[in-house]
Every structure is written in structure tokens, then in C-alpha cells.
Write a protein that holds these residues in place. Structure first.
Motif, PDB file in Angstrom:
ATOM      1  N   VAL A  23       7.002  19.134   2.791  1.00 55.92           N
ATOM      2  CA  VAL A  23       6.001  18.118   2.474  1.00 55.92           C
ATOM      3  C   VAL A  23       6.113  17.761   0.996  1.00 55.92           C
ATOM      4  O   VAL A  23       6.155  18.651   0.135  1.00 55.92           O
ATOM      5  CB  VAL A  23       4.580  18.606   2.797  1.00 55.92           C
ATOM      6  CG1 VAL A  23       3.569  17.471   2.598  1.00 55.92           C
ATOM      7  CG2 VAL A  23       4.509  19.142   4.229  1.00 55.92           C
ATOM      8  N   ILE A  24       6.176  16.464   0.709  1.00 52.78           N
ATOM      9  CA  ILE A  24       6.325  15.978  -0.658  1.00 52.78           C
ATOM     10  C   ILE A  24       5.252  14.932  -0.927  1.00 52.78           C
ATOM     11  O   ILE A  24       5.039  14.020  -0.117  1.00 52.78           O
ATOM     12  CB  ILE A  24       7.714  15.349  -0.884  1.00 52.78           C
ATOM     13  CG1 ILE A  24       8.820  16.381  -0.653  1.00 52.78           C
ATOM     14  CG2 ILE A  24       7.829  14.766  -2.287  1.00 52.78           C
ATOM     15  CD1 ILE A  24      10.217  15.789  -0.739  1.00 52.78           C
ATOM     16  N   GLY A  25       4.581  15.034  -2.068  1.00 52.34           N
ATOM     17  CA  GLY A  25       3.595  14.036  -2.461  1.00 52.34           C
ATOM     18  C   GLY A  25       3.966  13.407  -3.783  1.00 52.34           C
ATOM     19  O   GLY A  25       4.625  14.036  -4.622  1.00 52.34           O
ATOM     20  N   SER A  26       3.538  12.156  -3.994  1.00 55.96           N
ATOM     21  CA  SER A  26       3.870  11.488  -5.249  1.00 55.96           C
ATOM     22  C   SER A  26       2.768  10.537  -5.694  1.00 55.96           C
ATOM     23  O   SER A  26       2.359   9.659  -4.929  1.00 55.96           O
ATOM     24  CB  SER A  26       5.180  10.700  -5.108  1.00 55.96           C
ATOM     25  OG  SER A  26       5.461   9.979  -6.295  1.00 55.96           O
ATOM     26  N   PRO A  27       2.312  10.689  -6.960  1.00 56.92           N
ATOM     27  CA  PRO A  27       1.413   9.710  -7.571  1.00 56.92           C
ATOM     28  C   PRO A  27       2.198   8.708  -8.419  1.00 56.92           C
ATOM     29  O   PRO A  27       1.616   7.846  -9.085  1.00 56.92           O
ATOM     30  CB  PRO A  27       0.544  10.594  -8.460  1.00 56.92           C
ATOM     31  CG  PRO A  27       1.493  11.655  -8.929  1.00 56.92           C
ATOM     32  CD  PRO A  27       2.476  11.885  -7.802  1.00 56.92           C
ATOM     33  N   GLY A  28       3.523   8.848  -8.399  1.00 59.15           N
ATOM     34  CA  GLY A  28       4.403   7.998  -9.192  1.00 59.15           C
ATOM     35  C   GLY A  28       5.388   8.846  -9.972  1.00 59.15           C
ATOM     36  O   GLY A  28       5.270  10.076 -10.034  1.00 59.15           O
ATOM     37  N   LYS A  29       6.376   8.207 -10.575  1.00 59.25           N
ATOM     38  CA  LYS A  29       7.349   8.894 -11.412  1.00 59.25           C
ATOM     39  C   LYS A  29       7.276   8.334 -12.832  1.00 59.25           C
ATOM     40  O   LYS A  29       7.634   7.183 -13.064  1.00 59.25           O
ATOM     41  CB  LYS A  29       8.767   8.709 -10.851  1.00 59.25           C
ATOM     42  CG  LYS A  29       9.026   9.482  -9.569  1.00 59.25           C
ATOM     43  CD  LYS A  29      10.483   9.398  -9.155  1.00 59.25           C
ATOM     44  CE  LYS A  29      10.754  10.248  -7.923  1.00 59.25           C
ATOM     45  NZ  LYS A  29      12.174  10.181  -7.505  1.00 59.25           N
ATOM     46  N   GLY A  30       6.772   9.152 -13.744  1.00 58.23           N
ATOM     47  CA  GLY A  30       6.655   8.711 -15.122  1.00 58.23           C
ATOM     48  C   GLY A  30       5.405   7.891 -15.398  1.00 58.23           C
ATOM     49  O   GLY A  30       4.959   7.797 -16.529  1.00 58.23           O
ATOM     50  N   ASN A  31       4.864   7.275 -14.374  1.00 57.25           N
ATOM     51  CA  ASN A  31       3.641   6.484 -14.494  1.00 57.25           C
ATOM     52  C   ASN A  31       2.990   6.366 -13.121  1.00 57.25           C
ATOM     53  O   ASN A  31       3.623   6.628 -12.101  1.00 57.25           O
ATOM     54  CB  ASN A  31       3.948   5.092 -15.060  1.00 57.25           C
ATOM     55  CG  ASN A  31       2.745   4.495 -15.766  1.00 57.25           C
ATOM     56  OD1 ASN A  31       1.631   5.023 -15.696  1.00 57.25           O
ATOM     57  ND2 ASN A  31       2.960   3.390 -16.453  1.00 57.25           N
ATOM     58  N   TRP A  32       1.739   5.961 -13.097  1.00 55.21           N
ATOM     59  CA  TRP A  32       1.008   5.860 -11.840  1.00 55.21           C
ATOM     60  C   TRP A  32       1.607   4.805 -10.915  1.00 55.21           C
ATOM     61  O   TRP A  32       1.946   3.703 -11.346  1.00 55.21           O
ATOM     62  CB  TRP A  32      -0.450   5.485 -12.118  1.00 55.21           C
ATOM     63  CG  TRP A  32      -1.211   6.494 -12.912  1.00 55.21           C
ATOM     64  CD1 TRP A  32      -1.478   6.452 -14.252  1.00 55.21           C
ATOM     65  CD2 TRP A  32      -1.805   7.706 -12.420  1.00 55.21           C
ATOM     66  NE1 TRP A  32      -2.200   7.557 -14.635  1.00 55.21           N
ATOM     67  CE2 TRP A  32      -2.426   8.347 -13.530  1.00 55.21           C
ATOM     68  CE3 TRP A  32      -1.886   8.308 -11.169  1.00 55.21           C
ATOM     69  CZ2 TRP A  32      -3.103   9.551 -13.418  1.00 55.21           C
ATOM     70  CZ3 TRP A  32      -2.561   9.513 -11.055  1.00 55.21           C
ATOM     71  CH2 TRP A  32      -3.163  10.119 -12.158  1.00 55.21           C
ATOM     72  N   THR A  33       1.756   5.155  -9.646  1.00 55.76           N
ATOM     73  CA  THR A  33       2.142   4.171  -8.645  1.00 55.76           C
ATOM     74  C   THR A  33       0.888   3.527  -8.069  1.00 55.76           C
ATOM     75  O   THR A  33      -0.194   4.119  -8.100  1.00 55.76           O
ATOM     76  CB  THR A  33       2.962   4.822  -7.506  1.00 55.76           C
ATOM     77  OG1 THR A  33       3.382   3.810  -6.599  1.00 55.76           O
ATOM     78  CG2 THR A  33       2.136   5.851  -6.733  1.00 55.76           C
TER      79      THR A  33
END
Length: 303
Positions: free
Chosen positions: A49-59
């Protein structure tokens, strides 16, 4: 588990005005939220399971994806269930969707059309009956990725911000989507075996997916080397640099022992390292797991 929906719905837009680095909500997307979903997944070796709020900045549209490693190791390609939040946080979708990055790179301006066509094909393979699932999603974002996720949706369930599911409802829905995911995993018809029983057919398909998984194959070859275990051929000896580190990995476990929906991999003992010819020949045996029989055949006919 409800907080993985509630907390972002309530706090994400406010947190976007704060620094991205070191943000506690961003960290929860990467760690705590995925860990909560992992608790309800039985086979923790096969799924991640992988979660992301963005890479380097908010998505604009944060997400939490469940990946079957037989299909994809990355959310950039393949297909998988994913919790996709609307950019305005008016709701969240539990979507069976597609990785968009790989499609965008390969198809450029035609990517959305390709994703829509693939989604239609996937839907045709699923038997979902009469449900409250939707084929079209709206993420309320004009970003490139959001538009492509909208195009890539196969099926989805929408949770409005004012009517979020409780823990048991969310858990039940995630397990249902994992079942849909499983059905698509076994819908591959790219090989010719047609066993009499559907259960056996699923076992064969699981066997094929394990054998063809490139990540597993690389690990097997790194451990076992590049010399054929049946005839001792090494491609580098015959083809020089062209054949360097080339060999094929054959899954030895009999299909009758493969549990549907589960697998455990022993890289050293579950696989044989074979040249292309021996790999083809072992599949012609009555028992394609019998490496010793293949060795005897090679030795008997060696001249």
C-alpha cells in the motif's frame, strides 16, 4: 480506519497553505494511512500500500493505492484500487483505476483515449451486477494527472464528505474492490491452456503471472546465476556481451499447490534457471515442475 478519509477531508485544504516538508498530514499519507489499510490485507507479501500527498509539493488530489506486485510495483503503471480525493475535498472515490504516468509517456496526446478504451475493456471482464458503482469520476481538478485518472477509472464508489462510511463499511468496500482486482488479475488470456475447471484455470494464471513478474525474475537470477540448470548453457559463453546476464526463470511449484489469491516466493527453491530451449521443453513435460526429469532427458540425448 475512518480517519484516513475524515482527516484529509477536514484538514487537507488548510494544510496545503502550510509548508509541505515535515507536515504531519503529509507524513500520515505516506505512512500511517497505508499501514491502516495493510492491516486488513491478508497477503502482505504480495500486496503493498502506497500513499501520496504529492512529491516535493502538495498535490491537488492525494491518493492511497493498493498494488498487487504480480501486476505492478509502482502506481505509475498497471492497474489497482486507489482512494482518490477530490481537489476541493467534497468527497473521495474508492476507484479501480490505472497508472497514468506510463501511458502518458508512451501515448502523449492520445493517453486519455487509451485509458478510456482500456477501462471499457476491464469493465467488460468484470461481473459486478447491479451495484451503486460508477464508471465516471469527477475530481474537480484541471491538472493533467487528475484528468487522466478520470479517464482511467474502471469502476468506483463515491463517498460524499458529509456521508463518509464507518470503519466496517470502508473495510468491506476495500475487500470488495480487492476481489474485483483479483478477478482482473485472472482475466489474462494471453496463453493457450484451457483446463476443464475454472479453479485450475485461475491457478495456471497465477502461476504464469508469478513466472513472468520481472521483479521476481531479477531477484531469482541474481541469487541463482545465469547458467542453465538443465543443460549448463551460459548465453555469454555463446554470444559474448550480447548474452551477458541473460537467462529465463521458470516457476517450479505445481499449480495444484498454489492458493488462489496468495503466494509465497522462495527465490532459491521455487524457481529453475533455464535457457530458452530448456524452458520451452520443461513446459512440454507432463509435470513442468520436474527439473530432474528434464536433466535426465538432456543427459541421455547429449552428444
Amino acid at each position: 480506519m475512518q480517519n484516513i478519509l475524515q482527516e484529509p477531508i477536514e484538514d487537507y485544504l488548510n494544510e496545503k497553505s502550510n509548508n509541505f516538508g515535515g507536515n504531519s498530514l503529509a507524513d500520515k499519507f505516506r505512512n500511517q494511512f497505508p499501514q491502516q489499510i495493510e492491516k486488513i490485507i491478508i497477503d502482505k507479501i504480495r500486496f503493498k500500500v502506497i500513499g501520496s500527498p504529492g512529491k516535493g509539493n502538495w498535490t491537488e488530489c492525494p491518493w492511497i493505492a493498493i498494488l498487487d506486485t504480480l501486476i505492478t510495483e509502482t502506481p505509475q503503471k498497471g492497474y489497482y484500487p486507489v482512494l482518490l480525493f477530490r481537489s476541493d475535498m467534497t468527497g473521495v472515490y474508492l476507484s479501480l483505476n490505472q497508472g497514468v504516468t506510463d501511458v502518458i509517456e508512451n501515448y502523449k496526446r492520445e493517453a486519455k483515449s487509451v485509458l478510456k478504451l482500456r477501462a471499457e475493456d476491464f469493465r467488460a471482464k468484470l461481473d459486478i451486477g447491479k451495484t451503486n458503482l460508477v464508471e465516471k469520476i469527477q475530481l474537480h481538478s484541471s491538472t493533467k494527472n487528475a484528468k487522466h485518472y478520470e479517464a482511467g477509472n474502471i469502476i468506483a464508489k463515491f463517498y460524499s464528505s458529509d456521508n463518509l462510511p464507518n470503519n466496517e463499511e470502508l473495510r468491506s468496500d476495500i475487500l470488495k474492490f480487492l476481489n474485483y482486482y483479483e478477478n482482473l488479475t485472472y482475466s489474462d488470456t494471453s496463453f493457450s491452456e484451457e483446463p476443464e475447471y475454472g479453479f485450475e484455470k485461475k491457478q495456471i494464471r497465477l502461476h504464469k503471472r508469478i513466472e513472468r513478474n520481472s521483479n521476481i525474475s531479477k531477484k531469482v537470477k541474481k541469487i541463482k546465476g545465469y547458467q542453465c540448470e538443465a543443460c549448463s548453457m551460459n548465453f555469454r559463453d555463446k554470444y559474448g556481451e550480447l548474452g551477458d546476464k541473460y537467462i529465463e526463470a521458470h516457476h517450479l511449484i505445481p499449480i495444484s499447490t498454489l492458493g488462489i489469491g496468495k503466494f509465497r516466493v522462495d527465490y532459491k527453491n521455487d524457481f529453475a534457471i533455464l535457457c530458452s530451449n530448456c524452458h520451452s521443453m520443461i513446459h512440454r513435460l507432463k509435470d513442468p515442475s520436474d527439473l530432474e526429469q528434464l536433466k535426465k532427458i538432456v543427459l541421455k540425448n547429449f552428444t
